[in-house]
Design a protein around this motif. Structure first.
Motif, PDB file in Angstrom:
ATOM      1  N   ARG A  28       0.835  -1.208   0.000  1.00  0.00           N
ATOM      2  CA  ARG A  28       0.000   0.000   0.000  1.00  0.00           C
ATOM      3  C   ARG A  28       0.865   1.252   0.000  1.00  0.00           C
ATOM      4  O   ARG A  28       0.583   2.231  -0.694  1.00  0.00           O
ATOM      5  N   ARG A  31       2.436   2.471  -3.389  1.00  0.00           N
ATOM      6  CA  ARG A  31       1.624   3.160  -4.397  1.00  0.00           C
ATOM      7  C   ARG A  31       1.867   4.662  -4.401  1.00  0.00           C
ATOM      8  O   ARG A  31       1.676   5.329  -5.418  1.00  0.00           O
ATOM      9  N   ASP A  32       2.293   5.206  -3.252  1.00  0.00           N
ATOM     10  CA  ASP A  32       2.580   6.644  -3.159  1.00  0.00           C
ATOM     11  C   ASP A  32       4.058   6.884  -2.870  1.00  0.00           C
ATOM     12  O   ASP A  32       4.422   7.915  -2.303  1.00  0.00           O
ATOM     13  N   SER A  33       4.896   5.936  -3.247  1.00  0.00           N
ATOM     14  CA  SER A  33       6.328   6.038  -2.942  1.00  0.00           C
ATOM     15  C   SER A  33       7.152   5.879  -4.212  1.00  0.00           C
ATOM     16  O   SER A  33       6.645   5.471  -5.269  1.00  0.00           O
ATOM     17  N   ARG A 311       9.437   6.999   0.638  1.00  0.00           N
ATOM     18  CA  ARG A 311       8.181   7.740   0.715  1.00  0.00           C
ATOM     19  C   ARG A 311       8.452   9.134   1.262  1.00  0.00           C
ATOM     20  O   ARG A 311       9.052   9.295   2.319  1.00  0.00           O
ATOM     21  N   GLU A 314       5.554  14.580  -0.374  1.00  0.00           N
ATOM     22  CA  GLU A 314       5.157  15.124  -1.673  1.00  0.00           C
ATOM     23  C   GLU A 314       5.207  14.097  -2.793  1.00  0.00           C
ATOM     24  O   GLU A 314       4.764  14.370  -3.912  1.00  0.00           O
ATOM     25  N   SER A 315       5.760  12.915  -2.542  1.00  0.00           N
ATOM     26  CA  SER A 315       6.017  11.991  -3.637  1.00  0.00           C
ATOM     27  C   SER A 315       4.750  11.338  -4.155  1.00  0.00           C
ATOM     28  O   SER A 315       3.786  11.119  -3.422  1.00  0.00           O
ATOM     29  N   GLU A 316       4.774  11.041  -5.448  1.00  0.00           N
ATOM     30  CA  GLU A 316       3.738  10.244  -6.077  1.00  0.00           C
ATOM     31  C   GLU A 316       4.348   8.908  -6.457  1.00  0.00           C
ATOM     32  O   GLU A 316       5.568   8.772  -6.577  1.00  0.00           O
ATOM     33  N   GLY A 317       3.495   7.924  -6.638  1.00  0.00           N
ATOM     34  CA  GLY A 317       4.000   6.600  -6.973  1.00  0.00           C
ATOM     35  C   GLY A 317       4.845   6.615  -8.234  1.00  0.00           C
ATOM     36  O   GLY A 317       4.430   7.156  -9.269  1.00  0.00           O
TER      37      GLY A 317
END
Length: 463
Positions: A28, A31-33, A311, A314-317
């Motif tokens: 999970r 996905r945003d890392s 992670r 501000e990071s996006e996957g």
């Protein structure tokens, strides 16, 4: 926050397409890392990997501790992640468990608070009244078990009995649950900004039956079965159920990492936290005949290829497929925090660590140095070359190719088919230029205590 996991293989993570649900929390998070798909350790051993992670050092330009060249440490003047961040206003804290990562070997450089839960004496003694060292005996048993072709041999019962007694009293590794509890206690005492590091040992053999059971993946929860399957590993006999034990222990670690994330959210710190998760090195799970563990000089990618998940608030996957060395971790952190880079001996040569299209970087080096010689694995974007310089031409380590050998590690990730011909003179020249005489390494002095010796022997290390 830096979380490192001992013996952590890239290919056993769900977010890296492993077939079992080993890492639901990290899946999970991924996905945003930013996930580095080709991150590599600087060595196959904890003490050859952490100088790279913490100080950008390799074995060829590092130092060793005590009277054995294989036991690396840091020099007192080494720049580390902690010293660098401390200079830029960060409070620094580490809470971990590994008998290698002790202050005597300077792994605490730059930390305001440094607590190693495995550096203190145990309440459970492994020494009899006449000085009889049980850890010595069990290490000898392991060696003799390897002379038998089946699990059932004269040494199985005493080995299982010894491990069962440890299971009831004092297992060689401290469970991640306990480590993370102590870690979060120490983190709670820090004022912002802080740099916090913890290291988890549950994937290091022998795998704890408790961790395996809590992971919930293994088909059997019976302790004696776990110990018997571990006996196969000890005797270097293929045991497929050991792979499931490893995966279940990883699922347990993933749960503990999830608890750290939950704590940061409850404290209102998650939105201000950079979290980095990686491994010091991987683990051989019988990928090659009669090999388990992480032997020195075994610089294949079952040991060098590790997960790296970053992670930031501000990071996006995003997935980055260009090669990355853990010796460049200091650059990654400096770029995220927008601070100057420190005085580290290894640099990537890249304008940005996070440029997924930029393949122009310095070659990635992993190496191993001990009394048998110096092995170098050096790679570019596609080719990896092994080169070993022996101290004695008649004593080549079993874990490395006898001659310079190259692999296309993209098309042949298991490194089974050596490339033909002499088409890689640049890599070969660079590897040979790095070779050193092990006796020329700096020595930081010191001596293992009896307690640390026993701890290391219980983990399979001869001191």
């Amino acid at each position: 926050m830096l979380i490192t996991v001992d013996c952590f293989r890239y290919d056993r993570c769900g977010f890296n397409q492993h077939s079992r649900p080993t890492t639901p929390h990290l899946d999970r998070l991924s996905r945003d890392s930013i996930v580095f798909d080709r991150a590599y350790s600087t060595g196959s051993y904890t003490t050859e990997a952490f100088p790279g992670i913490l100080a950008g050092e390799h074995s060829f330009n590092g130092a060793y501790y005590g009277d054995s060249i294989g036991w690396k440490g840091l020099s007192e003047d080494s720049e580390t992640l902690a010293t660098h961040l401390q200079q830029h206003g960060f409070n620094t804290v580490a809470t971990l468990t590994n008998p290698h990562l002790v202050t005597e070997r300077n792994f605490n450089l730059g930390f305001n608070s440094y607590r190693n839960l495995r550096a203190n004496s145990s309440n459970s003694s492994k020494t009899s009244d006449n000085g009889f060292q049980l850890a010595d005996v069990m290490y000898e048993f392991r060696s003799r078990m390897r002379n038998h072709s089946t699990v059932l041999n004269p040494y199985t019962l005493p080995y299982v009995g010894y491990r069962y007694l440890q299971h009831l009293t004092d297992w060689p590794t401290i469970p991640a649950e306990r480590v993370t509890e102590r870690f979060l206690e120490d983190v709670n005492q820090q004022t912002l900004p802080f740099f916090a590091w913890t290291h988890l040992m549950d994937l290091h053999a022998p795998l704890s039956p408790t961790s395996i059971r809590k992971g919930g993946i293994c088909a059997s929860n019976r302790t004696l079965r776990h110990l018997l399957w571990d006996t196969a590993r000890t005797g270097r006999i293929h045991e497929p159920r050991y792979n499931t034990m490893y995966d279940s222990a990883l699922r347990y670690i993933d749960q503990c990492i999830g608890s750290i994330v939950d704590h940061l959210k409850l404290q209102g710190q998650w939105d201000d936290t950079v979290l980095i998760v990686t491994g010091d090195h991987g683990e051989v799970l019988f990928d090659r005949d009669r090999i388990y563990g992480h032997p020195r000089h075994h610089l294949y990618d079952d040991l060098l290829h590790v997960p790296l998940l970053v992670r930031t608030p501000e990071s996006e996957g995003k997935r980055i497929s260009v090669p990355f060395s853990l010796a460049w971790l200091h650059e990654l952190i400096a770029e995220i925090l927008d601070i100057p880079m420190g005085d580290f001996p290894t640099e990537s040569g890249k304008d940005s660590i996070f440029n997924s299209m930029d393949e122009s970087a310095n070659p990635i080096v992993s190496d191993s140095v001990d009394e048998q010689g110096h092995t170098v694995a050096i790679r570019n974007n596609r080719t990896k070359l092994f080169s070993h310089a022996p101290v004695d031409e008649n004593q080549i380590p079993d874990s490395c190719p006898e001659h310079d050998t190259a692999f296309d590690y993209i098309q042949d990730p298991s490194e089974r088919v050596p490339l033909e011909g002499d088409e890689y003179p640049s890599l070969r020249d660079q590897a040979q230029n790095l070779h050193i005489d092990p006796r020329e390494l700096s020595n930081i002095g010191g001596e293992f205590s009896n307690e640390v010796k026993q701890r290391l022997q219980d983990l399979g290390y001869r001191t």
